[in-house]
Write an enzyme that holds these catalytic residues in place. Structure first.
Site, PDB file in Angstrom:
ATOM      1  N   CYS A 197       0.778  -0.868   0.561  1.00 13.20           N
ATOM      2  CA  CYS A 197       0.259   0.364   0.080  1.00 13.20           C
ATOM      3  C   CYS A 197       0.685   1.317  -0.114  1.00 13.20           C
ATOM      4  O   CYS A 197       1.836   1.863  -1.118  1.00 13.20           O
ATOM      5  CB  CYS A 197      -0.504   0.328   1.135  1.00 13.20           C
ATOM      6  SG  CYS A 197      -2.762   1.593   0.963  1.00 13.20           S
ATOM      7  N   HIS A 216      -3.369  -5.172   0.573  1.00 19.06           N
ATOM      8  CA  HIS A 216      -3.043  -5.780   1.171  1.00 19.06           C
ATOM      9  C   HIS A 216      -2.768  -6.556   1.902  1.00 19.06           C
ATOM     10  O   HIS A 216      -4.146  -7.649   2.384  1.00 19.06           O
ATOM     11  CB  HIS A 216      -3.712  -4.909   3.049  1.00 19.06           C
ATOM     12  CG  HIS A 216      -3.708  -3.371   2.855  1.00 19.06           C
ATOM     13  ND1 HIS A 216      -2.686  -3.009   3.941  1.00 19.06           N
ATOM     14  CD2 HIS A 216      -4.063  -1.934   2.592  1.00 19.06           C
ATOM     15  CE1 HIS A 216      -2.567  -1.892   4.298  1.00 19.06           C
ATOM     16  NE2 HIS A 216      -3.675  -1.316   3.231  1.00 19.06           N
ATOM     17  N   GLU A 269      -1.544  -9.023   3.409  1.00 20.43           N
ATOM     18  CA  GLU A 269      -1.527  -9.340   4.707  1.00 20.43           C
ATOM     19  C   GLU A 269      -3.107 -10.390   4.882  1.00 20.43           C
ATOM     20  O   GLU A 269      -3.064 -11.236   6.212  1.00 20.43           O
ATOM     21  CB  GLU A 269      -0.962  -8.522   5.811  1.00 20.43           C
ATOM     22  CG  GLU A 269      -1.940  -7.222   5.838  1.00 20.43           C
ATOM     23  CD  GLU A 269      -1.334  -6.347   5.201  1.00 20.43           C
ATOM     24  OE1 GLU A 269      -2.081  -5.496   5.147  1.00 20.43           O
ATOM     25  OE2 GLU A 269      -1.143  -6.616   3.636  1.00 20.43           O
TER      26      GLU A 269
END
Length: 240
Positions: free
Chosen positions: A115, A218, A220
């Site tokens: 990001c 993102h 994650e």
């Protein structure tokens, strides 16, 4: 048991107030858990530019995270632009991240930018940015999605033949979207590896480096089944 590579994660910072009466660092737990799940050993890096080389001497890889910050346009624009009213500057964070990222690239250490971290990696490699997407690249796509970050906001098209395409095995991915800035143009040595349906750049990479990859979303959060593959490939590159 194979040794886990040591991965440095950059932190966001906030002034006094809210969680603490003194200035504080912050980072979501899923950054760390995603690196652990990918086989890495994550450690947090305080903002000390003068110690960037000392940190890197101990690390196997650098993950530049996202957060509530923007890269000062004075760093990447020529002639220098004034910050847009929506820009959030955190000089201490940016000074450290640029020093660490440039040093990591110079020694060909694997770098993953997520990001805002992707934007910073791009700037370190000569790119320019859109300061505020609604003003400079208006779109029907909500790049700051209203739905939860645990859900997709839109899709991206992955450029064939890129490192990202080899990692994910995908031509398209569903991504979450939480940004008001984006890479505007890339310089020599940078490749665009993903775009949103409106054409906005969503990922970059530097083929001359062992592993220098940035994604605007993102991974994650593992919104797309291919997201964990990005973290896994990064950690594997850090085994060197």
């Amino acid at each position: 048991m194979e040794k886990r590579p040591l991965i440095g994660l950059t932190l966001d910072s906030e002034a006094a107030g809210g969680w603490s009466k003194l200035p504080w660092y912050a980072l979501r737990q899923n950054y760390f858990s995603a690196v652990i799940a990918a086989g890495g050993l994550p450690v947090a890096l305080p903002h000390a530019p003068e110690l960037a080389l000392d940190y890197l001497a101990a690390l196997d890889g650098l993950l530049v995270t996202g957060g509530a910050f923007d890269v000062d346009p004075a760093i990447w624009s020529n002639p220098p632009l004034a910050p847009h009213p929506k820009v959030v500057l955190k000089p201490g964070r940016t000074d450290f991240e640029l020093a660490a990222t440039r040093a990591a690239l110079a020694r060909d250490m694997p770098v993953l930018g997520i990001c805002g971290g992707q934007q910073l990696l791009a700037v370190a490699l000569g790119a320019t940015l859109h300061q505020h997407i609604p003003d400079e690249a208006p779109s029907d796509i909500a790049h700051e999605q209203p739905n939860p970050r645990t859900e997709p906001g839109h899709e991206v098209e992955v450029a064939p033949g890129t490192l990202l395409a080899r990692i994910t095995g995908r031509a398209r991915m569903a991504v979450n979207s939480a940004h008001h800035q984006a890479v505007r143009s890339v310089g020599e040595g940078l490749v665009v590896n993903a775009r949103a349906p409106d054409g906005l750049i969503e990922g970059i990479e530097a083929p001359a480096h062992r592993f220098a990859l940035g994604v605007q979303w993102h991974p994650e959060y593992a919104v797309d089944p291919a997201d964990p593959l990005i973290l896994k490939a990064f950690v594997e590159a850090c085994r060197g």
